[in-house]
Design a protein around this motif. Structure first.
Motif, PDB file in Angstrom:
ATOM      1  N   LEU A 108       9.119  17.377  10.459  1.00  0.00           N
ATOM      2  CA  LEU A 108       8.490  16.155   9.933  1.00  0.00           C
ATOM      3  C   LEU A 108       6.980  16.240   9.967  1.00  0.00           C
ATOM      4  CD1 LEU A 108      10.438  13.096  11.325  1.00  0.00           C
ATOM      5  CD2 LEU A 108      10.481  14.058   9.059  1.00  0.00           C
ATOM      6  N   VAL A 109       6.347  15.528   9.018  1.00  0.00           N
ATOM      7  CA  VAL A 109       4.897  15.425   9.017  1.00  0.00           C
ATOM      8  C   VAL A 109       4.460  14.469  10.130  1.00  0.00           C
ATOM      9  CG1 VAL A 109       2.904  14.697   7.671  1.00  0.00           C
ATOM     10  CG2 VAL A 109       4.752  15.928   6.564  1.00  0.00           C
ATOM     11  N   ASN A 110       5.034  13.289  10.201  1.00  0.00           N
ATOM     12  CA  ASN A 110       4.735  12.291  11.248  1.00  0.00           C
ATOM     13  C   ASN A 110       5.880  11.301  11.361  1.00  0.00           C
ATOM     14  OD1 ASN A 110       2.205  13.047  12.152  1.00  0.00           O
ATOM     15  ND2 ASN A 110       1.150  11.897  10.555  1.00  0.00           N
ATOM     16  N   LEU A 111       6.101  10.797  12.567  1.00  0.00           N
ATOM     17  CA  LEU A 111       7.038   9.683  12.781  1.00  0.00           C
ATOM     18  C   LEU A 111       6.516   8.849  13.925  1.00  0.00           C
ATOM     19  CD1 LEU A 111       9.585   8.138  12.079  1.00  0.00           C
ATOM     20  CD2 LEU A 111      10.824   9.615  13.631  1.00  0.00           C
ATOM     21  N   VAL A 169      26.037   7.866   1.023  1.00  0.00           N
ATOM     22  CA  VAL A 169      24.849   7.112   1.432  1.00  0.00           C
ATOM     23  C   VAL A 169      24.540   7.509   2.875  1.00  0.00           C
ATOM     24  CG1 VAL A 169      23.931   4.802   1.874  1.00  0.00           C
ATOM     25  CG2 VAL A 169      25.320   5.210  -0.148  1.00  0.00           C
ATOM     26  N   PHE A 170      23.287   7.878   3.130  1.00  0.00           N
ATOM     27  CA  PHE A 170      22.924   8.417   4.442  1.00  0.00           C
ATOM     28  C   PHE A 170      21.911   7.532   5.169  1.00  0.00           C
ATOM     29  CE2 PHE A 170      20.073  10.218   1.304  1.00  0.00           C
ATOM     30  CZ  PHE A 170      18.831  10.157   1.899  1.00  0.00           C
ATOM     31  N   SER A 171      21.919   7.639   6.487  1.00  0.00           N
ATOM     32  CA  SER A 171      20.986   6.888   7.330  1.00  0.00           C
ATOM     33  C   SER A 171      19.656   7.642   7.388  1.00  0.00           C
ATOM     34  CB  SER A 171      21.543   6.736   8.743  1.00  0.00           C
ATOM     35  OG  SER A 171      20.528   6.271   9.611  1.00  0.00           O
ATOM     36  N   ILE A 172      18.616   7.022   6.898  1.00  0.00           N
ATOM     37  CA  ILE A 172      17.294   7.661   6.908  1.00  0.00           C
ATOM     38  C   ILE A 172      16.783   7.824   8.334  1.00  0.00           C
ATOM     39  CG2 ILE A 172      14.877   7.326   6.242  1.00  0.00           C
ATOM     40  CD1 ILE A 172      15.936   6.295   3.570  1.00  0.00           C
ATOM     41  N   ALA A 193       6.589   7.286   7.319  1.00  0.00           N
ATOM     42  CA  ALA A 193       7.258   8.578   7.494  1.00  0.00           C
ATOM     43  C   ALA A 193       8.094   8.928   6.267  1.00  0.00           C
ATOM     44  CB  ALA A 193       8.143   8.556   8.744  1.00  0.00           C
ATOM     45  N   MET A 194       8.764   7.924   5.697  1.00  0.00           N
ATOM     46  CA  MET A 194       9.573   8.159   4.508  1.00  0.00           C
ATOM     47  C   MET A 194       8.730   8.604   3.331  1.00  0.00           C
ATOM     48  SD  MET A 194      12.539   5.414   3.595  1.00  0.00           S
ATOM     49  CE  MET A 194      11.296   4.298   3.153  1.00  0.00           C
ATOM     50  N   SER A 195       7.626   7.900   3.099  1.00  0.00           N
ATOM     51  CA  SER A 195       6.808   8.245   1.936  1.00  0.00           C
ATOM     52  C   SER A 195       6.135   9.610   2.103  1.00  0.00           C
ATOM     53  CB  SER A 195       5.790   7.147   1.624  1.00  0.00           C
ATOM     54  OG  SER A 195       4.950   6.906   2.704  1.00  0.00           O
ATOM     55  N   LYS A 196       5.781   9.994   3.334  1.00  0.00           N
ATOM     56  CA  LYS A 196       5.157  11.292   3.565  1.00  0.00           C
ATOM     57  C   LYS A 196       6.158  12.443   3.535  1.00  0.00           C
ATOM     58  CE  LYS A 196       1.116  10.027   6.256  1.00  0.00           C
ATOM     59  NZ  LYS A 196       0.424  10.178   7.536  1.00  0.00           N
ATOM     60  N   ASN A 197       7.423  12.148   3.829  1.00  0.00           N
ATOM     61  CA  ASN A 197       8.425  13.207   3.995  1.00  0.00           C
ATOM     62  C   ASN A 197       9.544  13.144   2.962  1.00  0.00           C
ATOM     63  OD1 ASN A 197       7.572  14.496   6.654  1.00  0.00           O
ATOM     64  ND2 ASN A 197       7.618  12.344   7.189  1.00  0.00           N
ATOM     65  N   GLN A 198       9.269  12.572   1.806  1.00  0.00           N
ATOM     66  CA  GLN A 198      10.308  12.416   0.780  1.00  0.00           C
ATOM     67  C   GLN A 198      10.988  13.734   0.430  1.00  0.00           C
ATOM     68  OE1 GLN A 198       9.116  10.049  -2.727  1.00  0.00           O
ATOM     69  NE2 GLN A 198       7.188   9.841  -1.647  1.00  0.00           N
ATOM     70  N   ASN A 199      10.196  14.743   0.180  1.00  0.00           N
ATOM     71  CA  ASN A 199      10.757  16.041  -0.232  1.00  0.00           C
ATOM     72  C   ASN A 199      11.583  16.683   0.873  1.00  0.00           C
ATOM     73  OD1 ASN A 199       9.603  15.814  -2.761  1.00  0.00           O
ATOM     74  ND2 ASN A 199       7.728  16.839  -2.133  1.00  0.00           N
ATOM     75  N   ILE A 200      11.128  16.552   2.114  1.00  0.00           N
ATOM     76  CA  ILE A 200      11.861  17.123   3.247  1.00  0.00           C
ATOM     77  C   ILE A 200      13.196  16.403   3.418  1.00  0.00           C
ATOM     78  CG2 ILE A 200      11.822  17.467   5.750  1.00  0.00           C
ATOM     79  CD1 ILE A 200       8.730  17.675   5.489  1.00  0.00           C
ATOM     80  N   ILE A 201      13.186  15.074   3.303  1.00  0.00           N
ATOM     81  CA  ILE A 201      14.419  14.288   3.424  1.00  0.00           C
ATOM     82  C   ILE A 201      15.385  14.676   2.316  1.00  0.00           C
ATOM     83  CG2 ILE A 201      15.388  11.953   3.264  1.00  0.00           C
ATOM     84  CD1 ILE A 201      12.750  10.961   4.592  1.00  0.00           C
ATOM     85  N   LEU A 202      14.875  14.810   1.102  1.00  0.00           N
ATOM     86  CA  LEU A 202      15.713  15.176  -0.036  1.00  0.00           C
ATOM     87  C   LEU A 202      16.348  16.555   0.163  1.00  0.00           C
ATOM     88  CD1 LEU A 202      16.757  14.501  -2.852  1.00  0.00           C
ATOM     89  CD2 LEU A 202      14.686  15.503  -3.773  1.00  0.00           C
ATOM     90  N   GLU A 227       0.828  -1.208   0.000  1.00  0.00           N
ATOM     91  CA  GLU A 227       0.000   0.000   0.000  1.00  0.00           C
ATOM     92  C   GLU A 227       0.867   1.264   0.000  1.00  0.00           C
ATOM     93  OE1 GLU A 227      -2.835   2.315   3.194  1.00  0.00           O
ATOM     94  OE2 GLU A 227      -2.813   0.128   3.227  1.00  0.00           O
ATOM     95  N   HIS A 228       1.862   1.318   0.876  1.00  0.00           N
ATOM     96  CA  HIS A 228       2.666   2.531   1.012  1.00  0.00           C
ATOM     97  C   HIS A 228       3.747   2.662  -0.060  1.00  0.00           C
ATOM     98  CE1 HIS A 228       0.580   2.911   4.781  1.00  0.00           C
ATOM     99  NE2 HIS A 228       0.948   4.168   4.762  1.00  0.00           N
ATOM    100  N   LEU A 229       4.291   1.564  -0.508  1.00  0.00           N
ATOM    101  CA  LEU A 229       5.342   1.653  -1.521  1.00  0.00           C
ATOM    102  C   LEU A 229       4.775   2.034  -2.880  1.00  0.00           C
ATOM    103  CD1 LEU A 229       7.671  -1.326  -0.599  1.00  0.00           C
ATOM    104  CD2 LEU A 229       7.862   1.079   0.035  1.00  0.00           C
ATOM    105  N   ASN A 230       3.561   1.600  -3.178  1.00  0.00           N
ATOM    106  CA  ASN A 230       2.946   1.985  -4.449  1.00  0.00           C
ATOM    107  C   ASN A 230       2.577   3.461  -4.467  1.00  0.00           C
ATOM    108  OD1 ASN A 230       3.117  -0.400  -5.971  1.00  0.00           O
ATOM    109  ND2 ASN A 230       1.401  -1.274  -4.864  1.00  0.00           N
ATOM    110  N   GLN A 231       2.412   4.073  -3.298  1.00  0.00           N
ATOM    111  CA  GLN A 231       2.107   5.505  -3.220  1.00  0.00           C
ATOM    112  C   GLN A 231       3.373   6.358  -3.310  1.00  0.00           C
ATOM    113  OE1 GLN A 231      -0.046   6.260   0.384  1.00  0.00           O
ATOM    114  NE2 GLN A 231      -1.704   4.872  -0.157  1.00  0.00           N
ATOM    115  N   ALA A 232       4.513   5.769  -3.000  1.00  0.00           N
ATOM    116  CA  ALA A 232       5.774   6.506  -2.969  1.00  0.00           C
ATOM    117  C   ALA A 232       6.391   6.526  -4.363  1.00  0.00           C
ATOM    118  CB  ALA A 232       6.722   5.856  -1.971  1.00  0.00           C
ATOM    119  N   LYS A 233       5.963   7.474  -5.164  1.00  0.00           N
ATOM    120  CA  LYS A 233       6.385   7.534  -6.567  1.00  0.00           C
ATOM    121  C   LYS A 233       7.830   7.987  -6.747  1.00  0.00           C
ATOM    122  CE  LYS A 233       2.386   6.233  -7.896  1.00  0.00           C
ATOM    123  NZ  LYS A 233       2.206   4.820  -7.937  1.00  0.00           N
ATOM    124  N   ASN A 234       8.362   8.773  -5.823  1.00  0.00           N
ATOM    125  CA  ASN A 234       9.718   9.282  -5.978  1.00  0.00           C
ATOM    126  C   ASN A 234      10.752   8.483  -5.188  1.00  0.00           C
ATOM    127  OD1 ASN A 234       9.073  11.335  -7.768  1.00  0.00           O
ATOM    128  ND2 ASN A 234       8.447  12.670  -6.096  1.00  0.00           N
TER     129      ASN A 234
END
Length: 159
Positions: free
Chosen positions: A156-159, A140-143, A111-120, A23-30
């Motif tokens: 962050l949006v949520n964690l 290579v960084f630790s998420i 958290a990763m899928s919701k915060n992709q742009n912030i992490i980037l 469910e969550h990986l299919n939503q994470a397009k980037n």
């Protein structure tokens, strides 16, 4: 811009919810995910294979036959991603760190899928502050580390 994410698993059969992942990986397009099975002796590899087969094209699977340290397993995933994709940013999650820091795999994926742009953006700012250009493996960084720093700074949006 896509972020490459390596997730290292070792005997995590009980922690993997394939439905949630799908469910969550299919939503994470980037996100371009690389699931690394680090010589699991349980059913982890089969579950990861199910996830890869049922997800869209953004999931890859690397199977390490002989157990390696987390750093070596991350390097294997990074090498694979570097050879297969054109990515400027690659992060990793080790399930061993998840267990020590009392997170769940599911909460980190969310958290990763919701915060992709912030992490980037955070990763770009970290790289810009470095005086010496880093090699692929050095960059290579630790998420988990990034999410914790962003949480402390209330970004962050949520964690």
């Amino acid at each position: 811009m896509k972020i490459g994410v390596i997730i290292v698993f070792h005997n995590n059969e009980k922690d993997i919810d394939t439905g949630f992942f799908n469910e969550h990986l299919n939503q994470a397009k980037n996100l371009e995910l690389c699931l690394v099975n680090n010589a699991s002796r349980d059913n982890t590899f089969q579950l990861l294979k199910e996830i890869k087969d049922s997800c869209s094209t953004n999931v890859s699977l690397v199977d390490i036959k002989k157990f390696k340290s987390d750093i070596s397993a991350v390097r294997s995933g990074a090498r694979f991603m570097f050879n297969q994709f054109d990515l400027n940013h690659i992060g990793y999650i080790s399930t061993n760190l998840i267990n020590h820091k009392s997170y769940s795999i599911s909460s980190l994926i969310k958290a990763m899928s919701k915060n992709q742009n912030i992490i980037l953006k955070y990763n770009i700012s970290v790289l810009e502050k470095k005086e010496i250009k880093q090699t692929l493996f050095q960059s290579v960084f630790s998420i988990i580390e990034y999410l914790e720093k962003l949480k402390i700074n209330n970004q962050l949006v949520n964690l």
